[in-house]
Write a protein that holds these residues in place. Structure first.
Motif, PDB file in Angstrom:
ATOM      1  N   ASP A  98      80.821   9.263  18.897  1.00 44.81           N
ATOM      2  CA  ASP A  98      80.855   9.406  20.349  1.00 44.81           C
ATOM      3  C   ASP A  98      79.519   8.958  20.942  1.00 44.81           C
ATOM      4  O   ASP A  98      78.646   8.468  20.228  1.00 44.81           O
ATOM      5  N   LYS A  99      79.375   9.151  22.246  1.00 50.85           N
ATOM      6  CA  LYS A  99      78.103   8.883  22.926  1.00 50.85           C
ATOM      7  C   LYS A  99      77.577   7.475  22.640  1.00 50.85           C
ATOM      8  O   LYS A  99      76.402   7.301  22.304  1.00 50.85           O
TER       9      LYS A  99
ATOM     10  N   ARG B  66      83.918   5.514  19.195  1.00 45.95           N
ATOM     11  CA  ARG B  66      85.161   6.242  19.540  1.00 45.95           C
ATOM     12  C   ARG B  66      85.718   5.789  20.876  1.00 45.95           C
ATOM     13  O   ARG B  66      86.932   5.665  21.048  1.00 45.95           O
TER      14      ARG B  66
ATOM     15  N   VAL C 157      85.253  18.764  23.254  1.00 42.85           N
ATOM     16  CA  VAL C 157      86.230  19.632  22.582  1.00 42.85           C
ATOM     17  C   VAL C 157      85.719  21.074  22.515  1.00 42.85           C
ATOM     18  O   VAL C 157      86.463  22.029  22.772  1.00 42.85           O
ATOM     19  N   SER C 158      84.427  21.236  22.198  1.00 46.93           N
ATOM     20  CA  SER C 158      83.875  22.596  22.129  1.00 46.93           C
ATOM     21  C   SER C 158      83.901  23.253  23.502  1.00 46.93           C
ATOM     22  O   SER C 158      84.162  24.460  23.612  1.00 46.93           O
TER      23      SER C 158
ATOM     24  N   LEU D  71      89.863  24.590  17.337  1.00 45.78           N
ATOM     25  CA  LEU D  71      90.679  23.439  17.762  1.00 45.78           C
ATOM     26  C   LEU D  71      91.948  23.913  18.465  1.00 45.78           C
ATOM     27  O   LEU D  71      92.386  23.330  19.463  1.00 45.78           O
TER      28      LEU D  71
ATOM     29  N   ASN E  11      76.962  25.588  13.750  1.00 41.75           N
ATOM     30  CA  ASN E  11      77.436  24.205  13.719  1.00 41.75           C
ATOM     31  C   ASN E  11      77.302  23.485  15.049  1.00 41.75           C
ATOM     32  O   ASN E  11      78.075  22.580  15.349  1.00 41.75           O
TER      33      ASN E  11
ATOM     34  N   GLU F 257      77.992  14.294  18.086  1.00 38.67           N
ATOM     35  CA  GLU F 257      77.204  15.475  18.445  1.00 38.67           C
ATOM     36  C   GLU F 257      78.074  16.726  18.338  1.00 38.67           C
ATOM     37  O   GLU F 257      77.641  17.742  17.824  1.00 38.67           O
ATOM     38  N   ASP F 258      79.309  16.650  18.832  1.00 33.26           N
ATOM     39  CA  ASP F 258      80.186  17.817  18.829  1.00 33.26           C
ATOM     40  C   ASP F 258      80.952  17.871  17.512  1.00 33.26           C
ATOM     41  O   ASP F 258      81.778  17.001  17.224  1.00 33.26           O
ATOM     42  N   PRO F 259      80.683  18.906  16.681  1.00 32.60           N
ATOM     43  CA  PRO F 259      81.328  18.958  15.364  1.00 32.60           C
ATOM     44  C   PRO F 259      82.841  19.180  15.423  1.00 32.60           C
ATOM     45  O   PRO F 259      83.517  19.023  14.413  1.00 32.60           O
ATOM     46  N   LEU F 260      83.376  19.532  16.601  1.00 33.88           N
ATOM     47  CA  LEU F 260      84.829  19.712  16.705  1.00 33.88           C
ATOM     48  C   LEU F 260      85.551  18.399  17.008  1.00 33.88           C
ATOM     49  O   LEU F 260      86.779  18.348  16.988  1.00 33.88           O
ATOM     50  N   LEU F 261      84.779  17.363  17.308  1.00 27.75           N
ATOM     51  CA  LEU F 261      85.416  16.114  17.731  1.00 27.75           C
ATOM     52  C   LEU F 261      86.181  15.441  16.579  1.00 27.75           C
ATOM     53  O   LEU F 261      87.318  15.007  16.752  1.00 27.75           O
TER      54      LEU F 261
ATOM     55  N   LYS G 173      73.689  21.246  22.926  1.00 26.04           N
ATOM     56  CA  LYS G 173      75.088  21.579  23.217  1.00 26.04           C
ATOM     57  C   LYS G 173      75.255  23.081  23.356  1.00 26.04           C
ATOM     58  O   LYS G 173      75.969  23.555  24.238  1.00 26.04           O
TER      59      LYS G 173
ATOM     60  N   TRP H 257      75.678  15.443  11.443  1.00 23.65           N
ATOM     61  CA  TRP H 257      74.230  15.189  11.447  1.00 23.65           C
ATOM     62  C   TRP H 257      73.427  16.444  11.143  1.00 23.65           C
ATOM     63  O   TRP H 257      72.372  16.378  10.542  1.00 23.65           O
ATOM     64  N   THR H 258      73.944  17.599  11.544  1.00 24.03           N
ATOM     65  CA  THR H 258      73.214  18.840  11.296  1.00 24.03           C
ATOM     66  C   THR H 258      73.360  19.274   9.842  1.00 24.03           C
ATOM     67  O   THR H 258      72.368  19.460   9.139  1.00 24.03           O
ATOM     68  N   ASN H 259      74.599  19.413   9.417  1.00 20.18           N
ATOM     69  CA  ASN H 259      74.836  20.016   8.106  1.00 20.18           C
ATOM     70  C   ASN H 259      74.718  19.029   6.948  1.00 20.18           C
ATOM     71  O   ASN H 259      74.397  19.430   5.833  1.00 20.18           O
TER      72      ASN H 259
ATOM     73  N   ARG I 131      94.665  13.907  12.610  1.00 21.80           N
ATOM     74  CA  ARG I 131      93.931  15.110  12.226  1.00 21.80           C
ATOM     75  C   ARG I 131      93.892  15.313  10.715  1.00 21.80           C
ATOM     76  O   ARG I 131      93.193  16.185  10.231  1.00 21.80           O
TER      77      ARG I 131
ATOM     78  N   PRO J 287      87.462  16.826  13.765  1.00 21.69           N
ATOM     79  CA  PRO J 287      88.731  17.519  13.438  1.00 21.69           C
ATOM     80  C   PRO J 287      89.776  17.428  14.544  1.00 21.69           C
ATOM     81  O   PRO J 287      90.967  17.598  14.275  1.00 21.69           O
ATOM     82  N   SER J 288      89.344  17.134  15.783  1.00 20.46           N
ATOM     83  CA  SER J 288      90.327  17.041  16.866  1.00 20.46           C
ATOM     84  C   SER J 288      91.103  15.723  16.823  1.00 20.46           C
ATOM     85  O   SER J 288      92.116  15.581  17.509  1.00 20.46           O
TER      86      SER J 288
END
Lengths: 162, 292
Positions: free
Chosen positions: B98-99, B126, A98-99, A43, A134, B42-46, A139, B60-62, B138, B48-49
């Protein structure tokens, strides 16, 4: 959908003669076992991302600079520098990317200024080392395409220089 | 579903209006202890951002997929997840993401496999929340763990497997392929902008109608189209009948969970199942029928 696998220490070792800054960053990422710490670091990278300056490119960005297969709508530019190196610039048009922003920051920070020969040795699999399990396959492949696009641009400059 | 309905959603004329809430409804319930806001992307960083204050992250994955085989989590894992995010059987969960809420509806769908029916989706996800200038933070909230007792996963009502699809073909039942036109015709194996990975053959399941998921959404803010417009697409144009069994599919089941949600809750179809094996299974199966 699968996930890109985690690289082993042996595989990381096989990536010798990588750009020094990248090698150092990958070693750091490899040493982080706490998921929250990894997320915070990524991040932080995304927060530090700075878009391509206007003197290099302005919207609408040309299709030729767009990263294929990246749904974050990433663009890459290579600004040639003396000594067989380049400064890499990025744009990420998808606000949810973000990634992609984190990776763009990493690629700029570690590959800009590195000899092209070393840039060409970077495996797109570094995405797995950086993001671990992750990230979805779709992606992950988009992010790997960012690495390949940087290499294509470096290769173009190398060919032009003969 | 919660008894509290939402005027903004009611005006859109959906069959089960309690399945959807507006961004304003969510803003009004941020401190409601009976409501848990859940973000899935989809993006796991979204997440926490920046996320809706007080919301929790379900990845969805973990969190939703089985760690080894291609399947969803077990009852025990679902109970652990619900306990971790502080949800009880009485808690209303509200998904957003998202999406255009692909992953939100996907998570919603998995929750229905465990019969957690106190569930809603935030219209617009979102995108709409952000466009309205609403706050994202955050700070990750900590909720007291709960004791959650889930039933064994019940796939039959909402999930289709390949044998169900074969049976649907045999009966000349309705299938909805929600992928892009290029994927449906076999020109591409993945949607535009994604790499061609995941299937050996291109095309579609015989008899499937092609209704890309995106037709159900307003591109400017990610909200679902009102019921009248959805009826025009799925009933008038495609000739689907709300009383006939329908199976939706895409590539891995996330886009088709969006259409599954539309048909089941917004249009009130009696029997809709999501084939999550989708094209990454069908396009790799030996000797199954394919149309181009």
């Amino acid at each position: 959908m699968g996930q890109p696998g985690q690289r082993s220490d042996r595989e990381i070792g096989a990536m010798s003669e990588l750009p020094e800054k990248l090698e150092s960053l990958l070693a750091t990422m490899q040493s982080i076992t706490d998921q929250n710490e990894r997320v915070q670091m990524l991040l932080d990278f995304a927060d530090r991302f700075r878009e391509v300056p206007g003197r290099v490119a302005e919207r609408p960005f040309p299709e030729q600079n767009r990263v294929a297969f990246c749904e974050s709508e990433a663009y890459v530019w290579a600004e040639e520098q003396p000594g067989g190196t380049a400064k890499f610039h990025f744009a990420v048009e998808n606000p949810s990317g973000v990634s992609a922003k984190a990776l763009a920051y990493i690629l700029d920070r570690t590959l800009s200024g590195a000899p092209f020969e070393q840039v060409m040795r970077v495996s797109p699999d570094i995405v797995s080392t950086i993001f671990r399990q992750n990230i979805s396959m779709g992606k992950g492949m988009g992010l790997m395409a960012m690495v390949r696009t940087v290499q294509q641009l470096a290769s173009q400059i190398m060919r032009r220089k003969g | 579903m919660s008894e509290v309905l939402d005027r903004e959603v009611l005006d859109k004329g959906y069959a089960v209006p309690g399945a959807l809430v507006s961004t304003q409804w969510v803003a009004d319930h941020l401190k409601d202890t009976n409501v848990r806001i859940i973000e899935s992307n989809e993006d796991p960083l979204l997440y926490p951002s920046g996320h809706i204050p007080g919301s929790v992250h379900v990845d969805w994955t973990n969190d939703l997929n089985h760690p080894v085989k291609r399947d969803y989590i077990t009852r025990e894992s679902f109970e652990n997840l619900m306990s971790r995010i502080g949800v009880t059987a009485e808690t209303t969960v509200v998904f957003y993401g998202d999406k255009n809420n692909w992953w939100a509806t996907y998570a919603f769908w998995v929750f229905q496999l465990f019969d957690h029916t106190r569930a809603k989706v935030m219209d617009g996800g979102r995108l709409k929340w952000q466009k309205e200038g609403r706050p994202l933070v955050r700070e990750v909230p900590q909720y007291q763990q709960t004791r959650y007792h889930a039933p064994e996963r019940q796939d039959a009502k909402n999930r289709a497997f390949r044998d169900d699809v074969m049976e649907q073909i045999r009966k000349e039942g309705r299938l909805v392929d929600v992928r892009s036109r290029e994927e449906y015709t076999g020109e591409r194996l993945h949607m535009e902008g994604y790499p061609n990975e995941g299937a050996l053959r291109g095309g579609h399941i015989p008899g499937a109608a092609n209704v890309p998921w995106s037709r159900a959404a307003n591109p400017e803010n990610g909200t679902f189209r009102p019921a009248s417009e959805l009826r025009d697409i799925y009933l008038k144009e495609q000739g689907l009948n709300a009383h006939d069994p329908v199976i939706s599919y895409c590539r891995i089941g996330e886009r088709s969970s969006h259409t599954w949600f539309v048909l089941k809750y917004l249009l009130g179809f009696d029997d809709v199942r999501n084939y999550d094996g989708s094209w990454t299974e069908w396009g790799n199966l030996v000797n199954v029928p394919i149309e181009k």
